[in-house]
Scaffold this active site. Structure first.
Site, PDB file in Angstrom:
ATOM      1  N   ARG A 106      60.039  20.388  -7.600  1.00  0.00           N
ATOM      2  CA  ARG A 106      58.861  21.244  -7.688  1.00  0.00           C
ATOM      3  C   ARG A 106      57.868  20.754  -8.723  1.00  0.00           C
ATOM      4  O   ARG A 106      56.795  21.345  -8.880  1.00  0.00           O
ATOM      5  CB  ARG A 106      59.319  22.632  -8.119  1.00  0.00           C
ATOM      6  CG  ARG A 106      59.737  23.503  -6.945  1.00  0.00           C
ATOM      7  CD  ARG A 106      59.052  24.691  -7.073  1.00  0.00           C
ATOM      8  NE  ARG A 106      59.168  26.012  -6.674  1.00  0.00           N
ATOM      9  CZ  ARG A 106      60.063  26.658  -6.009  1.00  0.00           C
ATOM     10  NH1 ARG A 106      61.136  26.107  -5.598  1.00  0.00           N
ATOM     11  NH2 ARG A 106      59.901  27.912  -5.739  1.00  0.00           N
ATOM     12  N   ARG A 145      58.982  40.337   3.205  1.00  0.00           N
ATOM     13  CA  ARG A 145      60.338  39.767   3.293  1.00  0.00           C
ATOM     14  C   ARG A 145      61.384  40.747   2.751  1.00  0.00           C
ATOM     15  O   ARG A 145      61.175  41.401   1.733  1.00  0.00           O
ATOM     16  CB  ARG A 145      60.414  38.462   2.489  1.00  0.00           C
ATOM     17  CG  ARG A 145      61.834  37.892   2.455  1.00  0.00           C
ATOM     18  CD  ARG A 145      61.875  36.479   1.961  1.00  0.00           C
ATOM     19  NE  ARG A 145      61.247  36.305   0.669  1.00  0.00           N
ATOM     20  CZ  ARG A 145      61.050  35.119   0.096  1.00  0.00           C
ATOM     21  NH1 ARG A 145      61.425  34.022   0.713  1.00  0.00           N
ATOM     22  NH2 ARG A 145      60.471  35.027  -1.073  1.00  0.00           N
ATOM     23  N   ARG A 179      63.224  41.015  -2.889  1.00  0.00           N
ATOM     24  CA  ARG A 179      63.441  40.201  -4.081  1.00  0.00           C
ATOM     25  C   ARG A 179      62.489  40.668  -5.174  1.00  0.00           C
ATOM     26  O   ARG A 179      61.323  40.964  -4.882  1.00  0.00           O
ATOM     27  CB  ARG A 179      63.161  38.718  -3.769  1.00  0.00           C
ATOM     28  CG  ARG A 179      64.330  38.019  -3.139  1.00  0.00           C
ATOM     29  CD  ARG A 179      64.064  36.606  -2.675  1.00  0.00           C
ATOM     30  NE  ARG A 179      63.159  35.778  -3.446  1.00  0.00           N
ATOM     31  CZ  ARG A 179      62.900  34.500  -3.172  1.00  0.00           C
ATOM     32  NH1 ARG A 179      63.497  33.914  -2.142  1.00  0.00           N
ATOM     33  NH2 ARG A 179      62.059  33.797  -3.895  1.00  0.00           N
ATOM     34  N   ARG A 190      53.196  33.719  -8.849  1.00  0.00           N
ATOM     35  CA  ARG A 190      53.919  32.567  -8.289  1.00  0.00           C
ATOM     36  C   ARG A 190      52.947  31.581  -7.662  1.00  0.00           C
ATOM     37  O   ARG A 190      53.049  30.366  -7.865  1.00  0.00           O
ATOM     38  CB  ARG A 190      54.911  33.036  -7.218  1.00  0.00           C
ATOM     39  CG  ARG A 190      56.126  33.667  -7.783  1.00  0.00           C
ATOM     40  CD  ARG A 190      56.851  34.470  -6.733  1.00  0.00           C
ATOM     41  NE  ARG A 190      57.577  33.667  -5.780  1.00  0.00           N
ATOM     42  CZ  ARG A 190      58.098  34.167  -4.665  1.00  0.00           C
ATOM     43  NH1 ARG A 190      57.955  35.438  -4.369  1.00  0.00           N
ATOM     44  NH2 ARG A 190      58.766  33.382  -3.843  1.00  0.00           N
TER      45      ARG A 190
HETATM   46  P1  AP5 Z   1      61.159  31.854   3.687  1.00  0.00           P
HETATM   47  O1  AP5 Z   1      61.810  30.910   4.639  1.00  0.00           O
HETATM   48  O2  AP5 Z   1      62.043  32.762   2.901  1.00  0.00           O
HETATM   49  O3  AP5 Z   1      60.117  31.055   2.768  1.00  0.00           O
HETATM   50  P2  AP5 Z   1      60.351  30.104   1.529  1.00  0.00           P
HETATM   51  O4  AP5 Z   1      59.326  29.021   1.604  1.00  0.00           O
HETATM   52  O5  AP5 Z   1      61.794  29.686   1.445  1.00  0.00           O
HETATM   53  O6  AP5 Z   1      59.964  31.109   0.388  1.00  0.00           O
HETATM   54  P3  AP5 Z   1      60.612  31.390  -1.023  1.00  0.00           P
HETATM   55  O7  AP5 Z   1      59.890  32.558  -1.569  1.00  0.00           O
HETATM   56  O8  AP5 Z   1      62.110  31.500  -0.951  1.00  0.00           O
HETATM   57  O9  AP5 Z   1      60.219  30.112  -1.764  1.00  0.00           O
HETATM   58  P4  AP5 Z   1      60.000  30.011  -3.232  1.00  0.00           P
HETATM   59  O10 AP5 Z   1      59.686  28.590  -3.301  1.00  0.00           O
HETATM   60  O11 AP5 Z   1      59.008  30.887  -3.873  1.00  0.00           O
HETATM   61  O12 AP5 Z   1      61.360  30.605  -3.845  1.00  0.00           O
HETATM   62  P5  AP5 Z   1      62.688  29.902  -4.311  1.00  0.00           P
HETATM   63  O13 AP5 Z   1      63.807  30.720  -3.856  1.00  0.00           O
HETATM   64  O14 AP5 Z   1      62.693  28.448  -4.007  1.00  0.00           O
HETATM   65  O15 AP5 Z   1      60.111  32.729   4.524  1.00  0.00           O
HETATM   66  C1  AP5 Z   1      59.346  33.757   3.880  1.00  0.00           C
HETATM   67  C2  AP5 Z   1      59.188  34.956   4.847  1.00  0.00           C
HETATM   68  O16 AP5 Z   1      58.388  34.535   5.951  1.00  0.00           O
HETATM   69  C3  AP5 Z   1      60.515  35.459   5.446  1.00  0.00           C
HETATM   70  O17 AP5 Z   1      60.444  36.851   5.564  1.00  0.00           O
HETATM   71  C4  AP5 Z   1      60.583  34.779   6.832  1.00  0.00           C
HETATM   72  O18 AP5 Z   1      61.293  35.573   7.763  1.00  0.00           O
HETATM   73  C5  AP5 Z   1      59.101  34.670   7.183  1.00  0.00           C
HETATM   74  N1  AP5 Z   1      58.782  33.474   7.978  1.00  0.00           N
HETATM   75  C6  AP5 Z   1      59.257  32.210   7.785  1.00  0.00           C
HETATM   76  N2  AP5 Z   1      58.721  31.368   8.687  1.00  0.00           N
HETATM   77  C7  AP5 Z   1      57.867  32.118   9.439  1.00  0.00           C
HETATM   78  C8  AP5 Z   1      56.992  31.816  10.553  1.00  0.00           C
HETATM   79  N3  AP5 Z   1      56.881  30.567  11.061  1.00  0.00           N
HETATM   80  N4  AP5 Z   1      56.275  32.832  11.073  1.00  0.00           N
HETATM   81  C9  AP5 Z   1      56.360  34.104  10.580  1.00  0.00           C
HETATM   82  N5  AP5 Z   1      57.187  34.450   9.542  1.00  0.00           N
HETATM   83  C10 AP5 Z   1      57.911  33.472   8.983  1.00  0.00           C
HETATM   84  O19 AP5 Z   1      62.518  29.987  -5.903  1.00  0.00           O
HETATM   85  C11 AP5 Z   1      62.589  31.235  -6.574  1.00  0.00           C
HETATM   86  C12 AP5 Z   1      62.343  31.012  -8.054  1.00  0.00           C
HETATM   87  O20 AP5 Z   1      63.376  30.174  -8.608  1.00  0.00           O
HETATM   88  C13 AP5 Z   1      61.039  30.300  -8.414  1.00  0.00           C
HETATM   89  O21 AP5 Z   1      59.945  31.190  -8.488  1.00  0.00           O
HETATM   90  C14 AP5 Z   1      61.398  29.696  -9.778  1.00  0.00           C
HETATM   91  O22 AP5 Z   1      61.359  30.669 -10.792  1.00  0.00           O
HETATM   92  C15 AP5 Z   1      62.837  29.264  -9.568  1.00  0.00           C
HETATM   93  N6  AP5 Z   1      62.969  27.889  -9.059  1.00  0.00           N
HETATM   94  C16 AP5 Z   1      63.461  27.528  -7.839  1.00  0.00           C
HETATM   95  N7  AP5 Z   1      63.446  26.197  -7.696  1.00  0.00           N
HETATM   96  C17 AP5 Z   1      62.933  25.695  -8.843  1.00  0.00           C
HETATM   97  C18 AP5 Z   1      62.661  24.375  -9.286  1.00  0.00           C
HETATM   98  N8  AP5 Z   1      62.908  23.292  -8.526  1.00  0.00           N
HETATM   99  N9  AP5 Z   1      62.137  24.218 -10.534  1.00  0.00           N
HETATM  100  C19 AP5 Z   1      61.890  25.268 -11.318  1.00  0.00           C
HETATM  101  N10 AP5 Z   1      62.119  26.566 -10.956  1.00  0.00           N
HETATM  102  C20 AP5 Z   1      62.631  26.769  -9.711  1.00  0.00           C
END
Ligand code: AP5
Length: 238
Positions: A106, A145, A179, A190
């Site tokens: 990221r 979500r 969440r 975010r």
């Molecule tokens: P979904 O598939 O859940 O989307 P996503 O891109 O995975 O979204 P996230 O919110 O999980 O990503 P994120 O990057 O913010 O969070 P993460 O967990 O990595 O889809 C979203 C919604 O849309 C769902 O309801 C789904 O059903 C719907 N949907 C999907 N596709 C669709 C379509 N085509 N049409 C219609 N609807 C659709 O990170 C969380 C936190 O962890 C971060 O904020 C940070 O604090 C930390 N973190 C994680 N990784 C790191 C890193 N590498 N470095 C530092 N901090 C980190």
């Protein structure tokens, strides 16, 4: 059978090189949804840093103390902590056959560290798959979500993928919840804080010649089909 690319080994024989795919996209772009589908179809291990952090928070491990304030506010966890977690996870035996990385790297520092670790394993990122979705749709997806509280954390959406019974997971019967970082005020933070470093990672993979962008504002199955086509081409399966 696991999926791996066959290449010439050091003695001229064939060795299996594990496949590493990176999913890129803004919060809510569909990385998690698509990485599980790709991992299943390509027989790779899905690894989500967000899921690893949320599991630590649920289980109250020492890592939870390090990451709680960042994850709940939607701010990136500091690179040294994230890199330690990912390096450990990629060293586990189940990861050695190849991985779909969701939510990592990221930052540019994370991308460079991943390159280094994979080089030491004799591998590289085969493709960085960038799912592009515009901001109003991201906000709609994140605010609607709902995630099940069971260990598999099945993902729903109030409008586009509602559960059959309100607030109950179709698959394991667990309660669904929002969440903490999907609340309206946190979604804005975010997007504002996380998009600039993500664009640097996009540039990193563009410069490496492995970036593939797909339009993510389409039905889930259509996005999956295009990602699979790109992944197959990048890994020499088609
Ligand atoms: P979904 O598939 O859940 O989307 P996503 O891109 O995975 O979204 P996230 O919110 O999980 O990503 P994120 O990057 O913010 O969070 P993460 O967990 O990595 O889809 C979203 C919604 O849309 C769902 O309801 C789904 O059903 C719907 N949907 C999907 N596709 C669709 C379509 N085509 N049409 C219609 N609807 C659709 O990170 C969380 C936190 O962890 C971060 O904020 C940070 O604090 C930390 N973190 C994680 N990784 C790191 C890193 N590498 N470095 C530092 N901090 C980190």
């Amino acid at each position: 059978m696991t999926h791996a690319t066959r290449t010439d080994g050091p003695r001229g024989g064939l060795t299996a090189t594990p496949t590493y795919l990176v999913m890129l996209g803004a919060p809510g772009a569909g990385k998690g949804t698509q990485s599980l589908r790709l991992a299943e179809r390509l027989e790779l291990l899905p690894v989500s840093t967000g899921d690893l952090f949320r599991a630590a928070l649920r289980e109250g491990t020492p890592l939870a103390t390090e990451v709680r304030k960042y994850v709940e506010k939607g701010v990136l966890v500091p690179d040294p902590v994230t890199l330690r977690v990912v390096e450990e996870r990629l060293r586990q035996p189940d990861a050695l056959r190849g991985v779909v990385l969701d939510g990592f790297p990221r930052t540019r520092v994370q991308a460079e560290a991943l390159d280094g670790q994979l080089t030491r394993l004799g591998a590289r990122v085969a493709a960085a798959l960038y799912i592009e979705v515009d901001t109003p749709e991201l906000v709609r997806r994140l605010s609607g979500r709902r995630v099940c509280t069971g260990p598999a954390q099945h993902v729903y959406h109030l409008d586009s993928r509602p559960p059959r019974v309100a607030d109950v997971c179709d698959i394991d019967g667990s309660t669904l919840e929002q969440r903490p970082d999907d609340r309206a005020e946190t979604i804005q933070a975010r997007l504002a804080r996380q998009l600039p470093p993500m664009y640097e990672v996009v540039d990193h993979y563009a410069n490496a010649g492995v970036l593939h962008a797909v339009a993510g504002d389409r039905p889930v199955d259509d996005v999956t089909a295009e990602l699979l086509r790109l992944a197959d081409r990048a890994t020499g399966r088609s």
